[in-house]
Write a protein that holds these residues in place. Sequence first.
Motif, PDB file in Angstrom:
ATOM      1  N   MET A 135     -11.626  -1.316   1.372  1.00 12.95           N
ATOM      2  CA  MET A 135     -11.176  -0.825   2.683  1.00 12.95           C
ATOM      3  C   MET A 135      -9.658  -0.842   2.817  1.00 12.95           C
ATOM      4  SD  MET A 135     -13.936  -1.983   5.566  1.00 12.95           S
ATOM      5  CE  MET A 135     -13.616  -3.739   5.437  1.00 12.95           C
ATOM      6  N   THR A 136      -8.974  -1.364   1.807  1.00  5.81           N
ATOM      7  CA  THR A 136      -7.509  -1.315   1.814  1.00  5.81           C
ATOM      8  C   THR A 136      -7.030  -0.317   0.772  1.00  5.81           C
ATOM      9  OG1 THR A 136      -7.509  -3.283   0.369  1.00  5.81           O
ATOM     10  CG2 THR A 136      -7.149  -3.634   2.725  1.00  5.81           C
ATOM     11  N   ARG A 137      -7.223  -0.646  -0.504  1.00  7.61           N
ATOM     12  CA  ARG A 137      -6.716   0.219  -1.574  1.00  7.61           C
ATOM     13  C   ARG A 137      -7.642   1.394  -1.880  1.00  7.61           C
ATOM     14  NH1 ARG A 137      -2.376  -2.260  -2.942  1.00  7.61           N
ATOM     15  NH2 ARG A 137      -2.219  -4.502  -2.555  1.00  7.61           N
ATOM     16  N   LEU A 145       0.855  -1.175   0.000  1.00  9.56           N
ATOM     17  CA  LEU A 145       0.000   0.000   0.000  1.00  9.56           C
ATOM     18  C   LEU A 145       0.895   1.229   0.000  1.00  9.56           C
ATOM     19  CD1 LEU A 145      -2.754  -0.920   2.634  1.00  9.56           C
ATOM     20  CD2 LEU A 145      -2.918  -1.019   0.144  1.00  9.56           C
ATOM     21  N   ASP A 146       0.560   2.192  -0.831  1.00  7.73           N
ATOM     22  CA  ASP A 146       1.368   3.403  -0.928  1.00  7.73           C
ATOM     23  C   ASP A 146       1.511   4.080   0.429  1.00  7.73           C
ATOM     24  OD1 ASP A 146       1.675   3.037  -3.625  1.00  7.73           O
ATOM     25  OD2 ASP A 146       0.027   4.385  -4.195  1.00  7.73           O
ATOM     26  N   GLY A 147       2.752   4.355   0.812  1.00  6.84           N
ATOM     27  CA  GLY A 147       3.010   5.087   2.043  1.00  6.84           C
ATOM     28  C   GLY A 147       3.031   4.249   3.300  1.00  6.84           C
ATOM     29  N   VAL A 148       2.740   2.948   3.193  1.00  9.35           N
ATOM     30  CA  VAL A 148       2.679   2.074   4.367  1.00  9.35           C
ATOM     31  C   VAL A 148       3.941   1.215   4.410  1.00  9.35           C
ATOM     32  CG1 VAL A 148       1.383   0.277   5.570  1.00  9.35           C
ATOM     33  CG2 VAL A 148       0.168   2.019   4.249  1.00  9.35           C
ATOM     34  N   LYS A 149       4.726   1.367   5.474  1.00 12.81           N
ATOM     35  CA  LYS A 149       5.995   0.641   5.571  1.00 12.81           C
ATOM     36  C   LYS A 149       5.786  -0.832   5.883  1.00 12.81           C
ATOM     37  CE  LYS A 149       8.604   4.707   7.149  1.00 12.81           C
ATOM     38  NZ  LYS A 149       9.370   5.299   8.281  1.00 12.81           N
TER      39      LYS A 149
END
Length: 309
Positions: free
Chosen positions: A142-144, A38-42
């Motif tokens: 709810m994720t992407r 997910l973009d921005g999620v480490k």
Amino acid sequence: MASVALLRSLRRGETRATSVSDKFSSASAGGRKTELRLDGVKDIIAVASGKGGVGKSSTAVNLAVALANRFKLKIGLLDADVYGPSVPIMMSINQKPQVNQDMKMIPVENYGVKCMSMGLLVEKDAPIVWRGPMVMSALAKMTRGVDWGDLDVLVVDMPPGTGDAQITISQNLKLSGAVIVSTPQDVALADANRGISMFDKVRVPILGLVENMSCFVCPHCNEASFIFGKEGARQMAAKKGLKLIGEIPLEMKIREGSDEGVPVVVSSPGSVVSKAYEDLAQNVVNRLKELHDNPENEIQMKLNVPHSS
């Protein structure tokens, strides 16, 4: 509104669900791709159990809040239990998510944690009577379909069991690892073992086991009672070659905090049980650091290094 748009799109079947067998074959082929992030999620971690009723959600909530408040990390919390969402009550959130200009939902924040849950998208007490494809579509949105922003860790409160929803989440997100929650009871441990096996099959590292309701300490005489058995999760962890990363006592404050929407790490920060959750959070941070510092550990875990039986 976000909830109306989501439900309409689900009913139109805009998101196509892939069969479980197809998902398994792609996983067994080793396909863990960078685009699954997910973009921005480490890091994304799953808090899971093989069955309901073992305190998985209360563990996920208090872990997320401890990571945000004690360790000052940017944390998100995804309530992936579509049929029985409990995060809105436990986190005292009830407002509908707003939608940004990119048509992504904005998570609702409380206690320093960004939250998303099906419970925020449907009317209170409304039953979720959906078949598999709609559930899969809801999980995708709810994720992407959420603007999570920059996060250090996204904690996913997994639905209980080892079915289609669990497999979809495990394979459609690049999970950094899984935390398995169980009571010391043999019945719960048997189901937790199935959860461990599922994550092995989809090549997700097990960060460790959490023994919830490990003991009850009488508030009057301080005598410990092992209501659900003693050290069952510790013994299973040793047997499976895994780490026990948390032991959470059975305390009324946890139940009260869950019902009142104030996690115990917030309501009783100096208590024994709050310290137990903070220790769990520290162990999760340490385990993630181990994986980042030594990718060989992750490879070994994904290849399911033979466990002693």
